[in-house]
Design an enzyme around this catalytic site. Structure first.
Site, PDB file in Angstrom:
ATOM      1  N   ALA A  65      85.944  68.784  53.929  1.00 37.93           N
ATOM      2  CA  ALA A  65      85.052  69.483  53.221  1.00 37.93           C
ATOM      3  C   ALA A  65      85.967  71.145  53.055  1.00 37.93           C
ATOM      4  CB  ALA A  65      83.803  69.713  53.796  1.00 37.93           C
ATOM      5  N   GLY A 108      85.735  65.442  55.978  1.00 35.53           N
ATOM      6  CA  GLY A 108      85.138  64.934  54.860  1.00 35.53           C
ATOM      7  C   GLY A 108      85.787  63.752  53.932  1.00 35.53           C
ATOM      8  N   GLU A 111      85.678  60.834  55.647  1.00 36.23           N
ATOM      9  CA  GLU A 111      84.312  60.329  55.687  1.00 36.23           C
ATOM     10  C   GLU A 111      83.893  59.596  54.157  1.00 36.23           C
ATOM     11  OE1 GLU A 111      83.028  64.340  57.253  1.00 36.23           O
ATOM     12  OE2 GLU A 111      81.774  63.113  58.471  1.00 36.23           O
ATOM     13  N   GLU A 131      86.829  68.105  62.660  1.00 35.36           N
ATOM     14  CA  GLU A 131      85.738  69.289  62.627  1.00 35.36           C
ATOM     15  C   GLU A 131      85.689  69.944  64.098  1.00 35.36           C
ATOM     16  OE1 GLU A 131      85.450  66.011  61.553  1.00 35.36           O
ATOM     17  OE2 GLU A 131      84.573  66.273  59.596  1.00 35.36           O
TER      18      GLU A 131
HETATM   19  C1  HXC Z   1      89.663  74.441  52.335  1.00 32.88           C
HETATM   20  C2  HXC Z   1      91.836  73.566  52.374  1.00 32.88           C
HETATM   21  C3  HXC Z   1      91.512  72.733  53.430  1.00 32.88           C
HETATM   22  C4  HXC Z   1      90.004  72.219  53.675  1.00 32.88           C
HETATM   23  C5  HXC Z   1      93.541  72.510  53.247  1.00 32.88           C
HETATM   24  N1  HXC Z   1      93.374  73.758  52.217  1.00 32.88           N
HETATM   25  N2  HXC Z   1      92.643  72.090  53.659  1.00 32.88           N
HETATM   26  N3  HXC Z   1      91.110  74.801  52.025  1.00 32.88           N
HETATM   27  N4  HXC Z   1      89.162  73.424  52.818  1.00 32.88           N
HETATM   28  N5  HXC Z   1      89.730  71.525  54.233  1.00 32.88           N
HETATM   29  C6  HXC Z   1      94.005  74.575  51.640  1.00 32.88           C
HETATM   30  C7  HXC Z   1      94.792  75.667  52.436  1.00 32.88           C
HETATM   31  O1  HXC Z   1      93.931  76.598  53.068  1.00 32.88           O
HETATM   32  C8  HXC Z   1      95.872  75.805  51.631  1.00 32.88           C
HETATM   33  O2  HXC Z   1      95.427  76.900  50.684  1.00 32.88           O
HETATM   34  C9  HXC Z   1      96.485  74.682  50.770  1.00 32.88           C
HETATM   35  O3  HXC Z   1      95.202  73.908  50.970  1.00 32.88           O
HETATM   36  C10 HXC Z   1      97.422  74.093  51.539  1.00 32.88           C
HETATM   37  O4  HXC Z   1      97.120  73.770  52.666  1.00 32.88           O
HETATM   38  P1  HXC Z   1      98.127  73.948  53.875  1.00 32.88           P
HETATM   39  O5  HXC Z   1      97.464  74.214  55.350  1.00 32.88           O
HETATM   40  O6  HXC Z   1      98.911  75.082  53.825  1.00 32.88           O
HETATM   41  O7  HXC Z   1      98.972  72.662  54.043  1.00 32.88           O
HETATM   42  P2  HXC Z   1      99.775  71.978  55.350  1.00 32.88           P
HETATM   43  O8  HXC Z   1     100.496  73.070  55.990  1.00 32.88           O
HETATM   44  O9  HXC Z   1     100.652  70.909  54.691  1.00 32.88           O
HETATM   45  O10 HXC Z   1      98.693  71.352  56.401  1.00 32.88           O
HETATM   46  C11 HXC Z   1      97.840  70.293  55.790  1.00 32.88           C
HETATM   47  C12 HXC Z   1      96.517  70.090  56.674  1.00 32.88           C
HETATM   48  C13 HXC Z   1      95.940  71.633  56.714  1.00 32.88           C
HETATM   49  C14 HXC Z   1      97.149  69.459  58.290  1.00 32.88           C
HETATM   50  C15 HXC Z   1      95.793  68.964  56.114  1.00 32.88           C
HETATM   51  O11 HXC Z   1      95.764  72.000  55.462  1.00 32.88           O
HETATM   52  C16 HXC Z   1      94.813  71.285  57.295  1.00 32.88           C
HETATM   53  O12 HXC Z   1      94.383  71.358  58.753  1.00 32.88           O
HETATM   54  N6  HXC Z   1      93.492  71.305  56.577  1.00 32.88           N
HETATM   55  C17 HXC Z   1      92.133  71.500  56.946  1.00 32.88           C
HETATM   56  C18 HXC Z   1      91.877  70.158  57.640  1.00 32.88           C
HETATM   57  C19 HXC Z   1      90.374  70.107  58.258  1.00 32.88           C
HETATM   58  O13 HXC Z   1      90.043  70.534  59.277  1.00 32.88           O
HETATM   59  N7  HXC Z   1      89.373  69.281  57.559  1.00 32.88           N
HETATM   60  C20 HXC Z   1      88.019  69.263  58.164  1.00 32.88           C
HETATM   61  C21 HXC Z   1      87.155  70.254  57.447  1.00 32.88           C
HETATM   62  S1  HXC Z   1      85.502  70.148  58.081  1.00 32.88           S
HETATM   63  P3  HXC Z   1      96.205  78.174  50.608  1.00 32.88           P
HETATM   64  O14 HXC Z   1      95.377  79.021  49.517  1.00 32.88           O
HETATM   65  O15 HXC Z   1      96.417  78.945  51.950  1.00 32.88           O
HETATM   66  O16 HXC Z   1      97.635  77.970  49.867  1.00 32.88           O
HETATM   67  C22 HXC Z   1      84.810  69.040  57.184  1.00 32.88           C
HETATM   68  C23 HXC Z   1      83.249  68.798  57.464  1.00 32.88           C
HETATM   69  C24 HXC Z   1      82.575  67.721  56.645  1.00 32.88           C
HETATM   70  O17 HXC Z   1      85.525  68.524  56.454  1.00 32.88           O
HETATM   71  C25 HXC Z   1      81.254  67.713  56.729  1.00 32.88           C
HETATM   72  C26 HXC Z   1      80.563  68.357  55.543  1.00 32.88           C
HETATM   73  C27 HXC Z   1      79.207  68.324  55.471  1.00 32.88           C
END
Ligand code: HXC
Length: 257
Positions: A65, A108, A111, A131
Site C-alpha cells: 500500500a 498490500g 495481499e 507492515e
Molecule cells: C510508497 C513506495 C513504496 C510504498 C516503494 N516506494 N514502496 N512508496 N509506498 N509501499 C517508492 C519509494 O519511496 C521510492 O520513491 C521508489 O518507490 C523506489 O523505491 P526504493 O525504496 O528506492 O527502491 P529499492 O531501494 O529498490 O527498495 C525496494 C523495496 C522498498 C525493498 C521494495 O521500496 C520498500 O521496502 N518498500 C516498502 C515496502 C513496504 O513496507 N510495504 C508495505 C506497505 S504497508 P522515491 O520517490 O524515493 O524514488 C501495506 C499495508 C497494506 O502494504 C494494508 C492497507 C490497508
C-alpha cells in the site's frame, strides 16, 4: 476506458491488467484500487472474457500500500474512509484471476496477489508482509489469507519478522502454484489464462466460487454446496455441449451460457 494507474488490454478471451506506477514500485494508492476494481469488474461481466491476468513490472508486482498516502491519516480517517475495503470488490469477482508476480510482492502487494485465484511467480519474486516494520499489521487480508495459504507457523514468521520469502520458498509453502523463469512469466500466465478462458465460463466461475467456499465453511456444508452447484451446471448449454463433444470425439465449442 483509460485509467491513471493501470494498463488494460485484451488478448483473445484474456483480460490483462498491468499495474503501472513504476516510480513508486506500483505502490497501491486509492486511485490504483479504484482503477483495478473498475477494470476487473468490467472484464468479469463480459462473457467474451474468460480469465484475468493481473501483473506488475519486472521489478515489482507491487511494493505494498502507498505508505506516503497512508502515513498521516488518523484512525478516524481510516475508519471513516473504510480504507482499502473496496478491494473486497476485486477479491469477490468470480472470473478466474491469475496474479503473475515478478519482483516485490510486499504488504498490500502480497495481499493483492492472494486475492487472485492462482499465483504464478517468476524466479525473481519476493513475497512478504513488512507492515510490522512500519508499526502496523497487514490490513488487506494478509493475516487471514496468508495463514490459510501457508499455515500458522510460516505466516507468524513472515508477519512478525517482516522478512521476505523467495519464489522457491513460496512454492514450497503452497502460496504459489508454479515458479517460472522471469522472462517467461507473462507468456506462461497468458497460456494458463487462455486455457482457462477456453473453458465454459459458467463452469470456471462456479469452480472459483466452490473452491473459495472451502475457506469459509465446514466440510459438510462445502460438500453440499458443491453438489448443488454441480447439479445446477446441468442447466447450462455448455454442459450439454461439453458432454456431447466428448461422446462425438471432438473439441467442445463453448458458448459460455
Ligand atoms: C510508497 C513506495 C513504496 C510504498 C516503494 N516506494 N514502496 N512508496 N509506498 N509501499 C517508492 C519509494 O519511496 C521510492 O520513491 C521508489 O518507490 C523506489 O523505491 P526504493 O525504496 O528506492 O527502491 P529499492 O531501494 O529498490 O527498495 C525496494 C523495496 C522498498 C525493498 C521494495 O521500496 C520498500 O521496502 N518498500 C516498502 C515496502 C513496504 O513496507 N510495504 C508495505 C506497505 S504497508 P522515491 O520517490 O524515493 O524514488 C501495506 C499495508 C497494506 O502494504 C494494508 C492497507 C490497508
Amino acid at each position: 476506458n483509460t485509467y491513471e494507474t493501470i494498463l488494460v488490454r485484451r488478448e483473445g478471451r484474456v483480460g490483462v491488467i498491468t499495474l503501472n506506477r513504476p516510480k513508486a514500485l506500483n505502490a497501491l494508492n486509492e486511485q490504483t484500487m479504484n482503477d483495478v476494481v473498475a477494470a476487473a469488474t468490467e472484464l468479469d461481466r463480459d462473457s467474451a472474457i474468460g480469465a484475468i491476468v493481473l501483473t506488475g513490472s519486472e521489478k515489482a508486482f507491487a511494493a505494498g500500500a502507498d505508505i506516503k498516502e497512508m502515513g498521516s491519516k488518523t484512525a478516524s480517517d481510516m475508519y471513516r474512509e473504510d480504507y482499502f475495503a473496496a478491494w473486497d470488490g476485486f477479491a469477490r469477482l468470480r472470473t478466474p484471476k491469475i496474479a503473475a508476480v515478478a519482483g516485490y510482492a510486499l504488504g498490500g502487494g502480497c495481499e493483492l496477489a492472494m486475492m487472485c485465484d492462482i499465483i504464478l511467480a517468476a524466479d525473481t519474486a519476493k513475497f512478504g508482509q513488512p507492515e510490522i516494520t512500519l508499526g502496523v499489521i497487514p490490513g488487506m487480508g494478509g493475516t487471514q489469507r496468508l495463514t490459510r495459504a501457508v499455515g500458522k507457523a510460516k505466516a507468524m514468521d513472515l508477519i512478525l519478522t517482516g522478512r521476505q520469502m523467495d519464489a522457491e520458498e513460496a512454492e514450497r509453502s503452497g502460496l504459489v502454484s508454479r515458479v517460472v523463469p522471469a522472462d517467461s512469466l507473462l507468456d506462461t500466465a497468458l497460456e494458463v489464462a487462455a486455457k482457462i478462458g477456453g473453458m465454459s465460463k459458467p463452469a470456471t466461475q462456479h469452480a472459483v466460487e466452490t473452491v473459495s467456499a472451502a475457506y469459509e465453511t465446514t466440510l459438510a456444508a462445502g460438500l453440499q454446496y458443491e453438489r448443488r452447484v454441480f447439479h445446477g451446471l446441468f442447466s447450462t448449454k455448455d454442459q450439454k455441449e461439453g458432454m456431447a463433444a466428448f461422446a462425438e470425439k471432438r473439441k467442445a465449442n463453448f458458448s459460455h451460457e
